[in-house]
Write a protein that holds these residues in place. Structure first.
Motif, short mmCIF file in Angstrom:
data_model
loop_
_atom_site.label_atom_id
_atom_site.label_comp_id
_atom_site.label_asym_id
_atom_site.label_seq_id
_atom_site.Cartn_x
_atom_site.Cartn_y
_atom_site.Cartn_z
N TRP A 1 33.95 33.48 38.76
CA TRP A 1 34.86 34.03 37.76
C TRP A 1 36.29 33.56 38.01
O TRP A 1 37.01 33.19 37.08
N ASP A 2 36.71 33.57 39.26
CA ASP A 2 38.08 33.15 39.59
C ASP A 2 38.33 31.71 39.19
O ASP A 2 39.43 31.37 38.73
N ILE B 1 38.41 31.36 35.11
CA ILE B 1 39.58 31.90 34.41
C ILE B 1 40.88 31.34 34.97
O ILE B 1 41.97 31.79 34.59
N SER B 2 40.79 30.40 35.89
CA SER B 2 41.98 29.83 36.48
C SER B 2 42.88 29.20 35.42
O SER B 2 42.38 28.56 34.47
N GLU C 1 39.68 23.12 28.65
CA GLU C 1 39.94 24.33 27.87
C GLU C 1 40.24 23.95 26.43
O GLU C 1 40.94 22.98 26.16
N ASP D 1 39.58 35.85 24.62
CA ASP D 1 40.80 35.50 25.35
C ASP D 1 40.91 34.00 25.57
O ASP D 1 41.99 33.43 25.50
N SER D 2 39.79 33.33 25.88
CA SER D 2 39.82 31.89 26.12
C SER D 2 38.41 31.32 26.01
O SER D 2 37.41 32.05 26.12
N ARG E 1 35.60 33.90 27.52
CA ARG E 1 36.22 35.08 28.14
C ARG E 1 36.68 36.03 27.06
O ARG E 1 37.40 35.64 26.14
N GLU F 1 40.30 41.56 27.59
CA GLU F 1 40.10 42.76 28.41
C GLU F 1 40.66 44.00 27.72
O GLU F 1 40.04 45.07 27.76
N MET G 1 36.38 41.91 34.74
CA MET G 1 35.59 40.75 34.39
C MET G 1 34.86 41.02 33.08
O MET G 1 34.17 42.03 32.95
N GLY H 1 33.07 38.26 30.50
CA GLY H 1 32.86 36.91 30.01
C GLY H 1 31.39 36.54 29.98
O GLY H 1 30.55 37.19 30.60
#
Length: 612
Positions: free
Chosen positions: A333-334, A337-338, A352, A364-365, A423, A426, A506, A508
């Motif tokens: 996940w890290d 979403i970096s 992206e 979100d992305s 993603r 949130e 989290m 996604g």
């Protein structure tokens, strides 16, 4: 003991279908895959994935040193009598009982009444024959298709003498298998003793009646040549080839870069090769060996001196340690979403793209994964009942062993593909899951979860993934079904990975292809992740989900009433292939995404669908 080639299976099937302890139902005979201690480890290439190896060690112990691929034959034209022609995994005929197709004689093959007729050039034609059949010499003999299995992972031959004589009997006469009636239903299948004349229908071996007509479990592990001393489980009759005779327990991770540069990542992945290196000259030897074996691809691009410095840095503790993290999905996940995700790594290439305009409030992305590798490891198996998917490792079901003693390696496989990571916003999800209607829906699904676990003797207070997971999981299924219609890939080759943790924020979904060869990287899936295509696909998926062909029954389904793990979901609208779903088509509810006939106020995408 003579050895013969009896057929072929794909290496990936030795992880998911035909692993140690599993039965392989071939055209002319049936065999069982032997334990890992019988495999030729020199024919099993290593698979490098530090995070997965660490996860396997947490379950099976620190003695596990390697992940290895099952052996495979590189040269299909190799002579069957050469060393290359005998590459494979060891198997043994099972069940031991065979039936003559002409006279119906039922007997164990090791009594000498049946002999094997091998065909080295056509292994699939290898079969048993009844040499002295009274109705014709060399009559074909086929496996008796009934076995005993229990929930502790034991597997045994069907107790034919016990069953015919309704318990222990001094009669040891020969048995005959015959059919009555036009159909092959169990009530028309009979076995008879030639000596005493006793006969019995196999219908009495199944169901509750079968519990009274079958002996206690002997604790047998035929793939390990051993018996457990005590087994208190009630054995049950199973058919040869039944899916409940072997369920794999696997662990999987995505091969993602956890270090800042490629060399550090390579050192991390192949640390087992480098931790004893003491000089630059030794580094050159190791790199040469790895290059020749096609292991750790990319390591040969770096000078030996630079590799030696990276090894020293790691020994000195100057490199962060990631693989000790107990959470497999957290590091993934890290990376996903970096703000600056890796864009060009040997097994990870991402870019992206913009979100679909119609769903900017919900999403979100979006990250396109043009290159992706997933590594899977087989750590055990169960019989009769499938292992329960749970994030709590302490609740892992009792597993049968893959070998005698503790394994020092486990079978693993890698698949290459491409994917789309989405993603969710949130803030939007937090507001949605805190509404009164969603909380009530959450209680209904959780009651079904509690009832389902109570019925299986499991702790009902744990392992409920929550309403967030259920919503994201359902969205993933709807998207997979829609993608399969347009991306060009087989629906069963598209998989999912759900990231749903409220505490760690989290939310996604990763939908990706997973093929054991290059077919998973053709670009068909990634092209559909671009905003102009993804927005259209999401809209189509949500519109299809509003009405199911099984409505109103599907939309009105209450998991609390039948103690199930899904609400408004069924095969007609939401379910996908078992190979695609990480939860076995559980925890699904399309009412959490769109309005249905029965529920109008829990749809996460209600505003988005109205805007489109």
């Amino acid at each position: 003991m003579s050895t013969h080639a009896v057929g072929q299976v794909r290496p990936s099937q030795l992880l998911w279908t035909y692993g140690p302890g599993a039965l392989i139902d071939l055209p002319n005979l049936s065999v069982i895959t032997m334990g890992l201690d019988r495999w030729d480890i020199d024919r099993c290439p290593p698979v490098e994935e530090a995070r997965l190896l660490d996860a396997v060690r947490r379950v099976l112990g620190a003695q596990v040193s390697h992940l290895r691929m099952p052996p495979f034959l590189n040269d299909e034209d190799a002579s069957p009598f050469s060393a290359e022609g005998k590459v494979g995994v060891p198997v043994r005929p099972f069940p031991r009982w065979l039936r003559c197709v002409r006279c119906g004689l039922l007997s164990e093959y090791d009594l000498g009444l049946f002999s094997i007729k091998a065909n080295p050039y056509r292994p699939e034609q290898t079969h048993f024959v009844h040499t002295n059949c009274e109705k014709g010499a060399n009559a074909d003999a086929v496996p008796a298709r009934f076995l005993l299995a229990c929930r502790n992972g034991h597997l045994d031959d069907f107790p034919w003498h016990w069953f015919v004589h309704a318990g222990p009997s001094p009669c040891i006469g020969s048995l005959r298998f015959f059919e009555r009636g036009a159909s092959l239903q169990t009530e028309n299948l009979w076995v008879k003793c030639d000596t005493c004349g006793q006969s019995r229908s196999l219908v009495h071996a199944f169901g509750r009646e079968g519990q009274d007509n079958l002996p206690a479990c002997r604790g047998r592990h035929p793939h390990l040549d051993k018996y457990d001393s005590i087994c208190e489980e009630q054995p049950r009759a199973v058919l040869l080839g039944a899916t409940n005779s072997w369920f794999p327990i696997t662990l999987s991770v995505l091969a993602i870069p956890l270090e800042k540069n490629q060399l550090s990542q390579l050192i991390l992945d192949g640390w087992d090769y480098f931790y004893e290196v003491e000089s630059v000259d030794e580094v050159k030897i190791v790199v040469k060996t790895l290059t020749k074996a096609n292991s750790l691809p990319g390591i040969d691009k770096f000078p030996a001196e630079e590799i030696w410095l990276a090894i020293q840095d790691r020994k000195d503790g100057n490199t962060a340690e990631h693989v000790s993290d107990g959470d497999i999905k957290g590091p993934e996940w890290d990376v996903l979403i970096s703000p600056n995700p890796p864009t060009d790594w040997p097994h990870f290439l991402s870019s992206e793209v913009a979100r679909p305009d119609a769903y900017k409030d919900a999403l979100d992305s979006v990250l396109l994964l043009e290159r992706l590798r997933e590594v899977n490891a087989l750590i055990g198996y169960t019989r009769v009942e499938a292992p329960e998917e749970s994030a709590d490792e302490d609740e892992r079901p009792p597993m049968s062993d893959l070998c005698k003693g503790k394994p020092n390696w486990v079978p693993a496989g890698e698949v290459h593909g491409e994917g789309i990571f989405i993603r969710f916003n949130e803030k939007a999800i937090s507001q949605w899951e805190s509404s009164d209607a969603v909380l009530l829906r959450d209680q209904k699904i959780e009651l079904g979860h509690r009832g389902w676990r109570n019925a299986r003797g499991l702790d009902p207070e744990i392992s409920y993934p929550g309403i967030r997971y259920t919503m994201l999981h359902t969205f993933s299924h709807l998207l997979i079904r829609e993608l399969a219609l347009e991306c060009g890939y087989n629906a069963a080759s598209i998989r999912e990975r759900i990231y749903a943790d409220k505490d760690n924020k989290m939310a996604g979904v990763l939908v990706y292809t997973a093929a054991a060869d290059s077919d998973g990287t053709l670009g068909g899936l990634v092209d559909l992740g671009r905003p102009e295509s993804l927005g259209r696909l999401i809209e189509q998926a949500l519109n299809r989900a509003k009405v199911c062909s099984s409505d109103p029954l599907c939309s009105e389904h209450n998991p609390n009433e039948d103690r199930s793990l899904h609400a408004s979901a069924c095969h007609a609208c939401t379910f996908v292939a078992e190979t695609s779903c990480e939860r076995g088509n559980r925890y699904l509810d399309r009412a959490l995404l769109v309005e249905t006939f029965e529920c109008k106020d829990t749809a996460f995408f209600s505003k988005a669908t109205k805007n489109t």
